[in-house]
Motif scaffolding. Structure first.
Motif, PDB file in Angstrom:
ATOM      1  N   LEU A  71       0.829  -1.200   0.000  1.00 54.81           N
ATOM      2  CA  LEU A  71       0.000   0.000   0.000  1.00 54.81           C
ATOM      3  C   LEU A  71       0.867   1.255   0.000  1.00 54.81           C
ATOM      4  CD1 LEU A  71      -2.900  -0.711   2.542  1.00 54.81           C
ATOM      5  CD2 LEU A  71      -3.003  -0.758   0.053  1.00 54.81           C
ATOM      6  N   ALA A  72       1.902   1.258   0.837  1.00 53.21           N
ATOM      7  CA  ALA A  72       2.783   2.417   0.914  1.00 53.21           C
ATOM      8  C   ALA A  72       3.461   2.680  -0.421  1.00 53.21           C
ATOM      9  CB  ALA A  72       3.829   2.222   2.013  1.00 53.21           C
ATOM     10  N   VAL A 101      -5.577   4.883   2.891  1.00 51.46           N
ATOM     11  CA  VAL A 101      -5.925   3.630   2.235  1.00 51.46           C
ATOM     12  C   VAL A 101      -5.953   2.508   3.266  1.00 51.46           C
ATOM     13  CG1 VAL A 101      -5.368   2.070   0.331  1.00 51.46           C
ATOM     14  CG2 VAL A 101      -4.651   4.468   0.227  1.00 51.46           C
ATOM     15  N   ALA A 102      -6.945   1.624   3.171  1.00 50.78           N
ATOM     16  CA  ALA A 102      -7.032   0.467   4.068  1.00 50.78           C
ATOM     17  C   ALA A 102      -7.316  -0.788   3.260  1.00 50.78           C
ATOM     18  CB  ALA A 102      -8.131   0.682   5.106  1.00 50.78           C
ATOM     19  N   ILE A 111      -2.839  -0.396   6.620  1.00 48.50           N
ATOM     20  CA  ILE A 111      -3.208   1.003   6.440  1.00 48.50           C
ATOM     21  C   ILE A 111      -1.999   1.781   5.948  1.00 48.50           C
ATOM     22  CG2 ILE A 111      -4.076   3.099   7.583  1.00 48.50           C
ATOM     23  CD1 ILE A 111      -5.196   1.128   9.780  1.00 48.50           C
ATOM     24  N   ALA A 112      -2.217   2.682   4.984  1.00 44.58           N
ATOM     25  CA  ALA A 112      -1.196   3.632   4.540  1.00 44.58           C
ATOM     26  C   ALA A 112      -1.845   5.016   4.543  1.00 44.58           C
ATOM     27  CB  ALA A 112      -0.675   3.285   3.152  1.00 44.58           C
ATOM     28  N   HIS A 113      -1.065   6.039   4.943  1.00 48.58           N
ATOM     29  CA  HIS A 113      -1.721   7.312   5.244  1.00 48.58           C
ATOM     30  C   HIS A 113      -0.768   8.490   5.072  1.00 48.58           C
ATOM     31  CE1 HIS A 113      -3.928  10.370   7.516  1.00 48.58           C
ATOM     32  NE2 HIS A 113      -2.907  10.478   8.345  1.00 48.58           N
ATOM     33  N   VAL A 114      -1.297   9.547   4.420  1.00 49.40           N
ATOM     34  CA  VAL A 114      -0.607  10.830   4.319  1.00 49.40           C
ATOM     35  C   VAL A 114      -1.666  11.923   4.420  1.00 49.40           C
ATOM     36  CG1 VAL A 114       0.743  12.383   2.863  1.00 49.40           C
ATOM     37  CG2 VAL A 114       1.260   9.944   2.847  1.00 49.40           C
ATOM     38  N   GLY A 115      -1.462  12.909   5.304  1.00 42.08           N
ATOM     39  CA  GLY A 115      -2.382  14.042   5.367  1.00 42.08           C
ATOM     40  C   GLY A 115      -3.229  14.058   6.625  1.00 42.08           C
ATOM     41  N   ASP A 116      -4.333  14.799   6.569  1.00 37.97           N
ATOM     42  CA  ASP A 116      -5.175  14.952   7.754  1.00 37.97           C
ATOM     43  C   ASP A 116      -6.561  14.352   7.592  1.00 37.97           C
ATOM     44  OD1 ASP A 116      -6.184  16.807   5.979  1.00 37.97           O
ATOM     45  OD2 ASP A 116      -6.380  18.420   7.445  1.00 37.97           O
ATOM     46  N   SER A 117      -6.783  13.551   6.551  1.00 41.51           N
ATOM     47  CA  SER A 117      -7.972  12.709   6.573  1.00 41.51           C
ATOM     48  C   SER A 117      -7.763  11.683   7.691  1.00 41.51           C
ATOM     49  CB  SER A 117      -8.169  12.011   5.227  1.00 41.51           C
ATOM     50  OG  SER A 117      -8.428  12.957   4.208  1.00 41.51           O
ATOM     51  N   ARG A 118      -8.818  11.050   8.144  1.00 42.71           N
ATOM     52  CA  ARG A 118      -8.682  10.191   9.322  1.00 42.71           C
ATOM     53  C   ARG A 118      -9.216   8.780   9.105  1.00 42.71           C
ATOM     54  NH1 ARG A 118     -10.333  14.142  14.448  1.00 42.71           N
ATOM     55  NH2 ARG A 118      -8.628  15.651  14.167  1.00 42.71           N
ATOM     56  N   PHE A 119      -8.696   7.881   9.937  1.00 39.49           N
ATOM     57  CA  PHE A 119      -9.133   6.493   9.938  1.00 39.49           C
ATOM     58  C   PHE A 119      -9.405   6.103  11.393  1.00 39.49           C
ATOM     59  CE2 PHE A 119      -8.284   1.834   9.617  1.00 39.49           C
ATOM     60  CZ  PHE A 119      -9.292   1.535   8.710  1.00 39.49           C
ATOM     61  N   TYR A 120     -10.635   5.651  11.647  1.00 38.56           N
ATOM     62  CA  TYR A 120     -11.077   5.311  13.001  1.00 38.56           C
ATOM     63  C   TYR A 120     -11.510   3.845  13.075  1.00 38.56           C
ATOM     64  CZ  TYR A 120     -11.850  10.370  14.015  1.00 38.56           C
ATOM     65  OH  TYR A 120     -11.721  11.722  14.214  1.00 38.56           O
ATOM     66  N   VAL A 121     -11.516   3.331  14.314  1.00 43.14           N
ATOM     67  CA  VAL A 121     -12.157   2.050  14.588  1.00 43.14           C
ATOM     68  C   VAL A 121     -13.144   2.260  15.735  1.00 43.14           C
ATOM     69  CG1 VAL A 121     -10.303   1.337  16.186  1.00 43.14           C
ATOM     70  CG2 VAL A 121     -11.821  -0.393  15.161  1.00 43.14           C
ATOM     71  N   GLY A 168       8.648  15.537  -4.937  1.00 42.47           N
ATOM     72  CA  GLY A 168       8.790  14.306  -5.714  1.00 42.47           C
ATOM     73  C   GLY A 168       8.711  13.057  -4.872  1.00 42.47           C
ATOM     74  N   GLU A 169       9.000  13.181  -3.580  1.00 42.53           N
ATOM     75  CA  GLU A 169       8.897  12.062  -2.654  1.00 42.53           C
ATOM     76  C   GLU A 169       8.121  12.511  -1.429  1.00 42.53           C
ATOM     77  OE1 GLU A 169      12.673  10.344  -1.757  1.00 42.53           O
ATOM     78  OE2 GLU A 169      13.360  10.422  -3.829  1.00 42.53           O
ATOM     79  N   VAL A 170       7.518  11.554  -0.744  1.00 35.08           N
ATOM     80  CA  VAL A 170       6.706  11.885   0.422  1.00 35.08           C
ATOM     81  C   VAL A 170       6.878  10.797   1.472  1.00 35.08           C
ATOM     82  CG1 VAL A 170       4.614  10.689  -0.375  1.00 35.08           C
ATOM     83  CG2 VAL A 170       4.407  12.657   1.158  1.00 35.08           C
ATOM     84  N   VAL A 171       6.791  11.195   2.729  1.00 35.08           N
ATOM     85  CA  VAL A 171       6.815  10.241   3.831  1.00 35.08           C
ATOM     86  C   VAL A 171       5.428   9.601   3.949  1.00 35.08           C
ATOM     87  CG1 VAL A 171       7.153   9.937   6.311  1.00 35.08           C
ATOM     88  CG2 VAL A 171       8.548  11.581   5.041  1.00 35.08           C
ATOM     89  N   VAL A 172       5.378   8.289   3.999  1.00 30.86           N
ATOM     90  CA  VAL A 172       4.114   7.564   4.086  1.00 30.86           C
ATOM     91  C   VAL A 172       4.069   6.797   5.403  1.00 30.86           C
ATOM     92  CG1 VAL A 172       2.589   5.870   3.015  1.00 30.86           C
ATOM     93  CG2 VAL A 172       4.082   7.307   1.581  1.00 30.86           C
ATOM     94  N   ASP A 173       3.099   7.091   6.250  1.00 31.87           N
ATOM     95  CA  ASP A 173       2.862   6.268   7.433  1.00 31.87           C
ATOM     96  C   ASP A 173       2.188   4.977   6.988  1.00 31.87           C
ATOM     97  OD1 ASP A 173       3.806   8.371   8.897  1.00 31.87           O
ATOM     98  OD2 ASP A 173       1.902   8.860   9.876  1.00 31.87           O
TER      99      ASP A 173
END
Length: 415
Positions: A71-72, A101-102, A111-121, A168-173
């Motif tokens: 995903l990352a 993305v999940a 899960i892979a994530h960049v930004g301030d959108s959120r993912f909850y459980v 050109g590159e980004v850090v991906v959690d």
């Protein structure tokens, strides 16, 4: 074995915007959400471009690595495509997008994530945010400088510290989450969370007779609260269909790590794919970053090294001999008149007095103060300036840190 028992999604322009810059794609067990920025057309193009990287695959592609790593890699690919478009067409200059993305695998959730959108459980009636907001106020909350309630109305809540398409590159959690049977997950843009509190979201989810009804109620609640932004929600519920087994336990780790499986109640552990974060955005404008998310977990594979450790037996003995001589001669006191710049345990640029070495039971340096600049946000060239631990006068060391805080150094932020 896990499977998605039910899912639903809704998107809405809201009451204040003329166009919807959010994009999403649902192809169970893969769920993708992007919130574009940079003006109506540019933001929409950015989010659609990012989502298309996943939709054209038709699902999770085959390949090496864990689901979270794959995903990352796709998120990094999406960043490259958005960045290329922004560079090649002036009307898209400065555009960017969040991307969360999940993917529900056989044994856990990736899960892979960049930004301030959120993912909850939502588990046992309690709503927990699994992702970190890559935003200024998100960082202030994590550092305890403001409360979550204060963040909701903070005047700088729109400043994000990481997004796709700006570099050109980004850090991906990316991380894997240990799932329990019946867990309900929510992906959403900040058009929801900026209008409805977590407690309000949890109440709606718990009281809805179906996920489709819950999704519509969330959108309605955001609009009734003002609808200041586009609103997108994706809901899915996971069940464990493995005969005779209970909760699913995370079995994935990052490449090069040997981390034992996390217990069910453990928080997700974020990892990163690169060390080049983006700049902050306000719409299409770039401003000086102040407090991006610091590295917080030992699983980080990238970022500047911490204070220098012993390397090599020969070098160790040589340094030890010098330090012992200093101690015996009283020179350790004089060493406190010299300074060096390094990073603290959270990765923030810090001023130290003394010598940049550690010995058991002997303090050779003391912390003078810690800045708000994460070393991870600096360009490789400037990172080297921080991690070489050059001995400096007090004024020289302080001046270096102040320049970093003001953004005065050429090439300070990664480009």
């Amino acid at each position: 074995m896990l499977r998605v028992a039910d899912h639903a999604a809704r998107t809405d322009t809201g009451r204040a915007r003329s166009a919807n810059e959010d994009s999403y794609w649902v192809h169970s067990p893969l769920f993708v959400l992007a919130d574009g920025m940079g003006g109506a057309q540019a933001g929409e193009v950015a989010s659609q471009t990012a989502v298309s990287v996943f939709s054209t695959q038709g699902g999770m592609p085959d390949g090496p690595g864990t689901y979270e790593e794959r995903l990352a890699a796709l998120v990094a690919q999406a960043n490259g495509q958005v960045y290329s478009q922004a560079q090649s067409d002036d009307q898209f200059a400065g555009m960017g997008t969040t991307l969360t993305v999940a993917y529900v695998g056989e044994d856990d959730l990736a899960i892979a994530h960049v930004g301030d959108s959120r993912f909850y459980v939502l588990r046992d009636g309690e709503l927990t945010q699994l992702t970190d907001d890559h935003s200024l106020v998100g960082e202030l909350v994590r550092r305890g400088q403001i409360s979550a309630e204060e963040a909701e109305d903070h005047p700088q809540r729109s400043i994000i510290t990481r997004a796709l398409g700006i570099e050109g590159e980004v850090v991906v959690d990316h991380f894997s989450w240990p799932v329990r049977d019946g867990d309900l997950f929510l992906l959403c843009s900040d058009g929801l969370t900026g209008m409805v509190s977590d407690a309000g979201v949890a109440e709606i989810l718990a009281g809805a007779p179906s996920l489709a009804v819950a999704a519509q109620r969330l959108v309605t609640a955001a609009n009734e609260a003002g609808g200041r932004d586009n609103i997108t929600v994706i809901l899915f519920r996971v069940e464990d269909v493995t005969p005779g087994e209970g909760a699913v336990v995370n079995q994935h780790t990052s490449v090069g790590d040997a981390v034992p499986a996390a217990p069910v109640a453990a928080a997700p552990i974020a990892t990163q794919t690169t060390v080049r974060p983006t700049e902050m955005l306000v719409g299409s404008s770039t401003i000086e970053p102040r407090a991006p998310r610091p590295p917080r977990h030992p699983r980080h594979e990238a970022g500047p090294p911490k204070r220098r450790r012993w390397v090599g037996v020969a070098k160790g003995f040589a340094v030890l001999a010098v330090l012992l001589a200093l101690v015996l001669s009283g020179g350790i006191l004089a060493s406190q008149s010299v300074y060096f710049v390094g990073t603290d345990d959270d990765g923030f640029v810090t001023l130290y007095s003394g010598l940049p070495y550690e010995l058991p039971g002997v303090n050779l340096f003391q912390t003078q103060f810690t800045s708000g600049v994460p070393a991870q946000s600096l360009s490789p060239r400037v990172q080297q300036t921080i991690t070489d631990h050059k001995l400096r006068s007090h004024d020289d060391a302080v001046d270096l840190i102040r320049q970093l805080e003001r953004g005065d150094l050429a090439g300070q932020y990664a480009s």
